[in-house]
Design a protein around this motif. Structure first.
Motif, PDB file in Angstrom:
ATOM      1  N   ASN A   3     -65.412   9.056 -63.659  1.00 61.43           N
ATOM      2  CA  ASN A   3     -65.424  10.105 -62.688  1.00 61.43           C
ATOM      3  C   ASN A   3     -64.041  10.337 -62.112  1.00 61.43           C
ATOM      4  O   ASN A   3     -63.438   9.450 -61.571  1.00 61.43           O
ATOM      5  CB  ASN A   3     -66.374   9.679 -61.573  1.00 61.43           C
ATOM      6  N   LYS A   4     -63.560  11.535 -62.225  1.00 62.89           N
ATOM      7  CA  LYS A   4     -62.230  11.819 -61.705  1.00 62.89           C
ATOM      8  C   LYS A   4     -62.202  13.193 -61.082  1.00 62.89           C
ATOM      9  O   LYS A   4     -63.024  14.051 -61.378  1.00 62.89           O
ATOM     10  CB  LYS A   4     -61.202  11.739 -62.845  1.00 62.89           C
ATOM     11  N   ASN A   5     -61.254  13.400 -60.240  1.00 60.62           N
ATOM     12  CA  ASN A   5     -61.067  14.725 -59.664  1.00 60.62           C
ATOM     13  C   ASN A   5     -60.273  15.572 -60.646  1.00 60.62           C
ATOM     14  O   ASN A   5     -59.058  15.516 -60.690  1.00 60.62           O
ATOM     15  CB  ASN A   5     -60.296  14.624 -58.352  1.00 60.62           C
ATOM     16  N   THR A   7     -59.483  18.596 -60.639  1.00 59.16           N
ATOM     17  CA  THR A   7     -58.492  19.469 -60.015  1.00 59.16           C
ATOM     18  C   THR A   7     -57.196  18.717 -59.771  1.00 59.16           C
ATOM     19  O   THR A   7     -56.102  19.223 -59.994  1.00 59.16           O
ATOM     20  CB  THR A   7     -59.017  19.981 -58.671  1.00 59.16           C
ATOM     21  N   VAL A   8     -57.339  17.489 -59.292  1.00 59.43           N
ATOM     22  CA  VAL A   8     -56.172  16.683 -58.980  1.00 59.43           C
ATOM     23  C   VAL A   8     -55.372  16.409 -60.249  1.00 59.43           C
ATOM     24  O   VAL A   8     -54.167  16.623 -60.309  1.00 59.43           O
ATOM     25  CB  VAL A   8     -56.603  15.350 -58.329  1.00 59.43           C
ATOM     26  N   VAL A   9     -56.076  15.947 -61.265  1.00 64.51           N
ATOM     27  CA  VAL A   9     -55.397  15.605 -62.514  1.00 64.51           C
ATOM     28  C   VAL A   9     -54.741  16.832 -63.130  1.00 64.51           C
ATOM     29  O   VAL A   9     -53.639  16.768 -63.650  1.00 64.51           O
ATOM     30  CB  VAL A   9     -56.386  14.957 -63.494  1.00 64.51           C
ATOM     31  N   SER A  11     -53.518  19.369 -61.624  1.00 58.83           N
ATOM     32  CA  SER A  11     -52.316  19.773 -60.880  1.00 58.83           C
ATOM     33  C   SER A  11     -51.084  19.036 -61.371  1.00 58.83           C
ATOM     34  O   SER A  11     -49.960  19.455 -61.128  1.00 58.83           O
ATOM     35  CB  SER A  11     -52.450  19.490 -59.388  1.00 58.83           C
ATOM     36  N   MET A  12     -51.319  17.917 -62.046  1.00 61.46           N
ATOM     37  CA  MET A  12     -50.211  17.119 -62.545  1.00 61.46           C
ATOM     38  C   MET A  12     -49.368  17.919 -63.525  1.00 61.46           C
ATOM     39  O   MET A  12     -48.168  17.702 -63.624  1.00 61.46           O
ATOM     40  CB  MET A  12     -50.774  15.868 -63.222  1.00 61.46           C
ATOM     41  N   LEU A  15     -46.558  19.452 -61.700  1.00 61.27           N
ATOM     42  CA  LEU A  15     -45.540  18.496 -61.267  1.00 61.27           C
ATOM     43  C   LEU A  15     -44.681  18.028 -62.444  1.00 61.27           C
ATOM     44  O   LEU A  15     -43.476  17.845 -62.319  1.00 61.27           O
ATOM     45  CB  LEU A  15     -46.233  17.299 -60.616  1.00 61.27           C
ATOM     46  N   ASN A  16     -45.326  17.861 -63.581  1.00 57.53           N
ATOM     47  CA  ASN A  16     -44.601  17.376 -64.756  1.00 57.53           C
ATOM     48  C   ASN A  16     -43.520  18.339 -65.233  1.00 57.53           C
ATOM     49  O   ASN A  16     -42.585  17.924 -65.912  1.00 57.53           O
ATOM     50  CB  ASN A  16     -45.571  17.085 -65.898  1.00 57.53           C
ATOM     51  N   HIS A  41     -50.319  28.682 -57.599  1.00 59.17           N
ATOM     52  CA  HIS A  41     -50.048  28.896 -56.186  1.00 59.17           C
ATOM     53  C   HIS A  41     -50.746  27.849 -55.325  1.00 59.17           C
ATOM     54  O   HIS A  41     -50.151  27.261 -54.430  1.00 59.17           O
ATOM     55  CB  HIS A  41     -50.552  30.294 -55.813  1.00 59.17           C
ATOM     56  N   ARG A  42     -51.982  27.612 -55.642  1.00 53.24           N
ATOM     57  CA  ARG A  42     -52.756  26.634 -54.869  1.00 53.24           C
ATOM     58  C   ARG A  42     -52.213  25.214 -55.080  1.00 53.24           C
ATOM     59  O   ARG A  42     -52.014  24.458 -54.131  1.00 53.24           O
ATOM     60  CB  ARG A  42     -54.223  26.692 -55.290  1.00 53.24           C
ATOM     61  N   MET A  43     -51.951  24.897 -56.327  1.00 48.06           N
ATOM     62  CA  MET A  43     -51.481  23.538 -56.631  1.00 48.06           C
ATOM     63  C   MET A  43     -50.133  23.264 -55.967  1.00 48.06           C
ATOM     64  O   MET A  43     -49.926  22.220 -55.357  1.00 48.06           O
ATOM     65  CB  MET A  43     -51.328  23.372 -58.144  1.00 48.06           C
ATOM     66  N   SER A  46     -50.386  22.555 -52.421  1.00 51.04           N
ATOM     67  CA  SER A  46     -50.868  21.200 -52.149  1.00 51.04           C
ATOM     68  C   SER A  46     -49.743  20.185 -52.289  1.00 51.04           C
ATOM     69  O   SER A  46     -49.545  19.342 -51.414  1.00 51.04           O
ATOM     70  CB  SER A  46     -51.983  20.838 -53.128  1.00 51.04           C
ATOM     71  N   TRP A  47     -49.009  20.248 -53.390  1.00 43.50           N
ATOM     72  CA  TRP A  47     -47.913  19.293 -53.603  1.00 43.50           C
ATOM     73  C   TRP A  47     -46.886  19.413 -52.486  1.00 43.50           C
ATOM     74  O   TRP A  47     -46.301  18.421 -52.062  1.00 43.50           O
ATOM     75  CB  TRP A  47     -47.227  19.519 -54.947  1.00 43.50           C
TER      76      TRP A  47
END
Lengths: 252, 252
Positions: A3-5, A7-9, A11-12, A15-16, A41-43, A46-47
DNA sequence: ATTATAGTTCCGCAATTCGGAACAACAATG
DNA sequence: CATTGTTGTTCCGAATTGCGGAACTATAAT
């Protein structure tokens, strides 16, 4: 861990992009990532709120200063780094070549410390750089000394991809090289990761005799000639042994 | 920027626990964060997949080696850090005290580089540490030299909170100190951020004459006596000027 | 005035996350 | 050896959240 988020993953990906780009505008991120504009835009928002991205006056983004804080925490908490630094400095000064400290990270090797030289032409390795365990002297010395089952499991379904002109892509040759490294206590590579460079590496063990890291001398291939090698081998092994001893290792 | 991934931002709470803890088990994170067990489980799984957290053999977590990579990238890309390092080293060797490089980050100051001494009793500042702009010599020299409107906007609705025994908590005294700093080109603080320590700081300007950073000498308060101060002031200003010049600043 | 480009907001649909609860694995205790 | 406690993991229905096309704003270029 199933189980993982998502959305979070996901967004990486954004960042990369900053691993290879210093500054990026919103639109550049959209183009490079291929993610819809709204989502980027959303990601990015957040960062930025977290402090991992920083927006400058012109509206372009770069990595945030928060990484300095986390990065230094990680560096400080790696006690092998502390233990190794003085010996690494002495080795660098003695041989006049770049010196690296390399850790195993799963099925990869990762460069966690480097000491550069002042040569006009010099090898420049980035901290955090990764390499597969089969390529490069440091990676291979680690592979040579991990427990046999782990090594066999790794070798079993391994596809050897050429990375540079000298990369070993024959599994039999690789096994042979690993044997030799275990027997001699060092490993040597020529143009396996980067053309025209060579690397000479020795293993660092912990108190229980498990391999913990590798230390290496790296530089231009032409400077690693046959006459010089024996001295370099001797020095890199001495430095590695010194660090191992400091970590509580007693030679069998 | 209204729109953000709440899930992503919320996960930051878990990561922040590692600023003060080296290793944490799943349950410790649940207790410390107050977030439901299932959610922590999901968040940790995500950070792990991204490489920001690392799970060791015993099932406890620590910050991932990925932070080394990102942290070093940020450090390399800060060109003021490159420009400042040699002058900082010389200053440290000349005065035998710790030397810091401090940037403004919004309404805070952030320590981005430090050079330690070998004293048995020494000041130990963490890179990434933040301080409000009104406390500490480095913070205040930055506040003194930012544009007047910005400074007034900051001072307007500022609540001065004591951080240590010497923190200035009177707005009139703060203004006075800022005046003096602008006139003399340096600032000095005693026990404003940490008891028994003192800091002496000078401003670094960019080519356009804007303040960019501050360099400071920091150490035990007792070693900053009256007779020694003039020399220290001279040296820290010289180092700051040298860095400013390198960044293209021409004295008016 | 027109076209182009970058950044931001809107909004309905649907996918994802939430979190209580139950379960599994293991250690400590009586 | 059964019992109780502790920690980590999985399930699942409810509903919050994220998704992304489209429209809008701002500013620059033609």
């Amino acid at each position: 861990m199933q189980n993982k988020n998502k959305t979070v993953v996901r967004s990486m990906d954004v960042l990369n992009l900053f691993l290879t780009h210093t500054k990026l505008s919103m639109n550049e991120m959209v183009k490079l990532s291929g993610i819809p504009k709204t989502s980027v835009h959303r990601m990015v928002g957040s960062w930025e709120e977290m402090g991992f991205l920083h927006r400058d006056a012109e509206g372009t983004y770069s990595l945030g200063l928060l990484f300095l804080q986390f990065g230094n925490l990680v560096a400080e908490r790696l006690d092998i780094r502390h233990a190794a630094l003085p010996a690494m400095e002495r080795l660098r000064d003695a041989v006049g070549e770049a010196v690296h400290l390399v850790l195993r990270d799963g099925e990869e090797a990762i460069y966690i410390e480097k000491l550069d030289t002042n040569h006009p032409v010099r090898l420049f390795t980035k901290i955090g750089k990764k390499a597969p365990l089969y390529a490069g002297a440091s990676s291979r010395i680690i592979l040579a000394f991990i427990p046999e089952e782990e090594r066999e499991a790794y070798l079993a379904d391994l596809a050897l991809e050429p990375i540079s002109s000298g990369t070993i892509i024959d599994k039999a040759l690789l096994r042979e090289s690993l044997e030799r490294s275990r027997a001699t206590g060092y490993s040597f590579s020529r143009s396996e990761l980067e053309s025209y460079t060579a690397e000479l590496s020795a293993p660092i063990f912990d108190h229980a005799g498990r391999i913990l890291a590798a230390i290496s001398i790296a530089g231009l291939e032409v400077t690693f000639d046959e006459e010089r090698l024996p001295e370099l081998v001797c020095r890199v092994k001495a430095a590695a042994d010194e660090i191992s001893t400091q970590l509580g290792y007693r030679r069998p």
